[in-house]
Design an enzyme around this catalytic site. Sequence first.
Site, PDB file in Angstrom:
ATOM      1  CD  GLU A 394       9.345   0.038   0.134  1.00  0.00           C
ATOM      2  OE1 GLU A 394       8.266   0.239   0.698  1.00  0.00           O
ATOM      3  OE2 GLU A 394       9.473  -0.729  -0.818  1.00  0.00           O
ATOM      4  CD  GLU A 470       9.958  -5.526   2.529  1.00  0.00           C
ATOM      5  OE1 GLU A 470       9.097  -5.628   1.632  1.00  0.00           O
ATOM      6  OE2 GLU A 470      10.126  -4.504   3.209  1.00  0.00           O
TER       7      GLU A 470
END
Length: 962
Positions: A394, A470
């Site tokens: 991220e 994820e």
Amino acid sequence: MDLETFAPGSGGLAPRAALRSDAPSLDLNGTWRFRLSPTAAVPDDFAQPDHDDSGWAELPVPSHWPLHGHGSPAYTNVVYPFPVDPPHVPTENPTGDYRRVFDLPDGWSGGRLRFDGVESFARVWLNGHELGWSTGSRLPVEFDAGPFLRPGRNVLAVRVHQWSAASYLEDQDMWWLPGIFRDVTLTRSAADVFVHAGHDGRRATLSFDGPGLLDLPELGVAGLEPGVEVTVAAEPWTAETPRLYQAVVTLPGETVRLAVGFRTVSIAGGVLLVNGRPLLLKGVNRHEFHPERGRAVTYETMREDVLLMKRHNVNAVRTSHYPPHPAFLDLCDELGLWVIDECDFETHGFGQVGWRGNPTDDPRWADALLDRMRRTVERDKNHPSVIMWSLGNEAGVGRNLAVMAGWTRDRDPSRPIHYEGDWSCEHADVYSRMYASHAEVEAIGRGVEDPLDDPALDARRRAMPFLQCEYAHAMGNGPGGLAEYQELFERYPRLAGGFVWEWIDHGLAHPRHGYAYGGDYGEPVHDSNFVVDGLVFPDRTPSPGLLDLKKAFEPVGFAFGDGVVTVTDKHGFAGLAHLTFTAVVEDEGLTVAEFPLRVPAEGGEVKLTGLAELPGGGGERWLTVRAVLADDQPWAPAGHEIAWAQTPLPPATGLDGEGGGAAPGAEGGTTVSPEIGPDVGAAGSTAEAWAGVSRAGDLVVLGGAAFDLATGRLVRLFGHDVEGPRLDLWRAPTDNDRYGGLEADWRRLGLHRLTHRIDAVETGGGGLTVRTRVAPAATDLGLRAVYRWTATDGGGLRLAVEIEPEGDWPAPVPRVGLAMALPGGVERVTWFGRGPGEAYPDTGTATRVGRWSATVDDLQTPYVYPQENGHRADVRWAEFTGAGRAFRVVGEPVFGLTARRWSTAELDAATHRPDLVPGDRVHLHLDLAHQGIGTAACGPGALPAYELRVRPTTFTLRFTPS
Ligand code: GAL
């Protein structure tokens, strides 16, 4: 000021591999002197050897100072806890000064001071000389100590600032925990070696870079020179068969030992391969965490993590979001886990400001980012377990990704590069996403995902394997939908599996709260319990989610057919030879036969014969087959269960049982139980007899029960004072209900404050009928609920609740069921149904049909943030015992069971475990259905099949004394 520069550090030596060397080394962990200042503006004279630190505190190294009474931890997920103004940092900058005196052994000269992890900025002095400074909290740094070492007494001083420009690069979703939290060593090792050990499924090759000569006696390799490749007769390394060979590299002045594993990672036809065979990642995201020690984890903790993962069929780890302690990767090599090793890099908080100023795209940060990647790769390059490098998490998009990826490809072409933050995959070799829905994963599996705007990038991405770095956010109760994801991963070759978010709840041990989360330390900016979203609780007890994950990840499949079970080998590499198979037949949960199953090593059909002739009590019969370890493995003992499956069998021949509803020991008898007699007598001597029902004062007596005449509510049941069953739609919202938005819908509708209007209490037809309308205030939505009570043989009662919705219900409801209260003396529940753990419509695949028993206290699942939990599914009957009494509830055919010592309202109001205080009642829920769990806290909600909508229905139960 160095604290506010873009540079990664100064004075550090070139990064190198973590190696086991015979060069002397001095462990500098232990008790250090420590002083905390609120800002960085403190004189640095403490670094002088003669500085008087007698008034300082003591602090263990490794550790985080906020976990030892100096300042406090703070939690944020995405947001920075300081203004976004790189490279500047707040003036309030907790600064820890450390001092350690050590004696140099006689004859020692030269060496490097190695810090394996310091959060976040460290400046180092030896005997008053500054060696340099470093950032990159989860990365090692070494300084040349040689020129400043003295014989005898030496003084090492370190100043650690919590905030530095580098903090902008470390915005991972976790506690901010400054300190020297990994090992400190003085070492005379300077070696660096890069071993290349490949295997194409048939042939193994070995070579290495670096000075020295390599011996690998087990494979007959002696005196191998750098840069020379040899073919060896080595077995491959895989996570299922972690075969390691011990190599020794002899360098000038030292010898290093390496555990070498032969394996080759490749991509062909959009499929991820190891040693030429498809790889399916059954992974978890692991942060380093311990509830008392934070990220300063011990070897025992790391080993426990690996053992727990292996025992739950996990085969892969993403080291979210930084390289772990180096020993963790040794354990992955040894015990067998595939690893995505992620760089210590995240800038998620720039998303809050439209990604303006994101370091990922600012050339001034290029050196710092490259430095992080180099330190990751150089440290961990020799681990067979590491199969991919990840550039970070991220961190948005930008040109520095090209710098990081370019260098990495050059340095180590043998491992694919992973990065999720750029969906165009411009710098990555695999297509990775997080929390994609089942539908999107399926589209990607079929290769029909939406195209990218750039056709070249689109074509490149379409040729990539896909993984979910994820998915299935394991926050609180859940995750739901695991089995459905796994089914997709196993169906489409392009899908290389994924990594559940995340391994452990980061709840910090707290004197008042049990486990603390964001906000519990008074942080002005925090993200509450989003840090508590793991498959194991903070103390590493497996949550129900981990048990479900174990089931989804089973490497053996079973399919039942007519008189056969077909066994499928779903291992990638190991086969079935290390397993034994057993079968057990149970009659209403009691074992009637147990026998081995002979399964061919490659799997196949196994005949099941003679099952119908087995004796039995005439109850519901189930066959359970199991695959267990035949022998001890380094990670679990012989007998450890790997996989199982169940199928119902026809009832035993020749026996005529009543089935699941049978209540052994129930006696035939009267309509009024002996226990209730005296109470009823006292209440109403003017008892008026109705057909099948009698009246005693304000009570209606039926079977072994008494009801309040005015409300129709059950008040006594087989001698217990009870608050009789009422329709209930509410549950204490789960994290998924809460963060996914359902809770808000439900509260808007008022489902937590239903009112019950009594329209009629009627007797007749041998029973009692109570007509109600159940509805929240301020809406015209409601449910007509009619409770029909009748007496059954043996002093029991049957209750049929007819439910008829009125109005247009806009959203799913949490549950449809009955809530009642029992006396607190009820202690234990024994049931026949699914167990032993909790199960909701889309969770609980780990539960199996059987006869189970638990205390009321043990029925609770102790989620760190209290929420709906503990529901036992498909219960045929449940027996409640305690205070010398017992009774049963029998489903027609099944019901859901929850029993707890606090009410739903209390569970709903609680924010930490200690808020739940046992009251004097047992709150019992007998449910018809629940809303699915899903993973909406992050990701998709419950799949449509698991949504609970109100509809006309009848729910029937029997209550019997036993
Ligand atoms: C992801 C992130 C993780 C974690 C998770 C939510 O976006 O990569 O670090 O924050 O969401 O728990």
